[in-house]
Design a protein around this motif. Structure first.
Motif, PDB file in Angstrom:
ATOM      1  N   GLU A   1       0.836  -1.186   0.000  1.00 45.94           N
ATOM      2  CA  GLU A   1       0.000   0.000   0.000  1.00 45.94           C
ATOM      3  C   GLU A   1       0.876   1.244   0.000  1.00 45.94           C
ATOM      4  O   GLU A   1       1.926   1.269   0.627  1.00 45.94           O
TER       5      GLU A   1
ATOM      6  N   ASN B   1      -5.122   1.240   2.017  1.00 45.61           N
ATOM      7  CA  ASN B   1      -5.671   0.214   1.126  1.00 45.61           C
ATOM      8  C   ASN B   1      -5.573   0.576  -0.346  1.00 45.61           C
ATOM      9  O   ASN B   1      -6.364   0.098  -1.161  1.00 45.61           O
TER      10      ASN B   1
ATOM     11  N   SER C   1     -11.474   2.846  -0.807  1.00 48.46           N
ATOM     12  CA  SER C   1     -10.289   2.383  -0.081  1.00 48.46           C
ATOM     13  C   SER C   1     -10.654   1.228   0.836  1.00 48.46           C
ATOM     14  O   SER C   1     -10.181   1.122   1.954  1.00 48.46           O
TER      15      SER C   1
ATOM     16  N   ALA D   1     -11.092  -2.568   2.474  1.00 47.30           N
ATOM     17  CA  ALA D   1     -10.202  -3.695   2.768  1.00 47.30           C
ATOM     18  C   ALA D   1     -10.258  -4.664   1.586  1.00 47.30           C
ATOM     19  O   ALA D   1     -11.269  -4.771   0.908  1.00 47.30           O
ATOM     20  N   TYR D   2      -9.174  -5.351   1.340  1.00 42.56           N
ATOM     21  CA  TYR D   2      -9.098  -6.159   0.121  1.00 42.56           C
ATOM     22  C   TYR D   2      -8.595  -7.581   0.332  1.00 42.56           C
ATOM     23  O   TYR D   2      -8.242  -8.263  -0.629  1.00 42.56           O
TER      24      TYR D   2
ATOM     25  N   ASN E   1      -3.919  -7.313   2.274  1.00 44.02           N
ATOM     26  CA  ASN E   1      -4.372  -6.431   3.353  1.00 44.02           C
ATOM     27  C   ASN E   1      -3.849  -6.893   4.711  1.00 44.02           C
ATOM     28  O   ASN E   1      -4.580  -6.957   5.690  1.00 44.02           O
TER      29      ASN E   1
ATOM     30  N   GLU F   1       1.949  -2.586   4.842  1.00 40.75           N
ATOM     31  CA  GLU F   1       0.711  -3.308   4.542  1.00 40.75           C
ATOM     32  C   GLU F   1       0.691  -3.669   3.062  1.00 40.75           C
ATOM     33  O   GLU F   1       1.130  -2.886   2.219  1.00 40.75           O
TER      34      GLU F   1
END
Length: 172
Positions: free
Chosen positions: A21, A25, A47, A49-50, A132, A141
């Motif tokens: 990142e 995110n 943006s 969470a993935y 993530n 991250e």
């Protein structure tokens, strides 16, 4: 290559791209995950969470290699667990390479966390590639490689997508 190996290879490919990142995110490689998960994301530029998007993209790519659709495809970690239950995909506590792990979260607003099991080490420790997540070596991250232990975390379940359908490895 069989399905489990293909799932792992797709996850490793993302990991090797050093997907980190840049902010919240987001980042060039992370944005690719968002876009591959959902083309409409390009317009929204959220943006979110993935972790589940990452797993969904990996599964879509891997199953696609065999002319199949991914059996679970959602942006929600708990949604993956629920979709697996609805499709009678085996869920247990036995980590196997190519499976998806689900970790329940107690954080407010979180649906949990998911990633791909890449290797097992005995009956208690397994290696993962997850989106993530925080890299313990760099603190950054992104898409990272982690070690998890069942002994310290009983909130983990394993979703066995790697054997959901019988795929002839000679068809590749």
């Amino acid at each position: 290559m069989n399905l489990a190996e293909t799932i792992i290879a797709k996850a490793v490919n993302w990991y090797e791209q050093q997907c980190y990142e840049v902010t919240g995110n987001r980042g060039p490689c992370i944005d690719m995950i968002h876009e591959l998960y959902n083309q409409a994301w390009i317009e929204d530029h959220t943006s979110e969470a993935y972790c589940a998007e990452f797993v969904s993209v990996v599964l879509k790519q891997a199953f696609g290699e065999f002319g199949k659709s991914a059996p679970i495809y959602t942006a929600s970690a708990v949604g993956m667990l629920n979709a697996a239950r609805a499709k009678n995909i085996t869920i247990d506590k036995r980590a196997t390479p190519g499976a998806v792990f689900y970790k329940k979260s107690s954080a407010a607003g979180s649906s949990g966390h998911v990633g791909i099991v890449t290797k097992i080490d005995g009956s208690d420790k397994f290696y993962t590639i997850e989106g993530n997540a925080r890299d313990p070596n760099t603190g950054r991250e992104g898409v990272v490689n982690l070690i998890r232990k069942f002994s310290t975390d009983d909130s983990i379940k394993i979703i066995h997508v790697e054997n959901y359908v019988k795929i002839d490895s000679r068809s590749n």
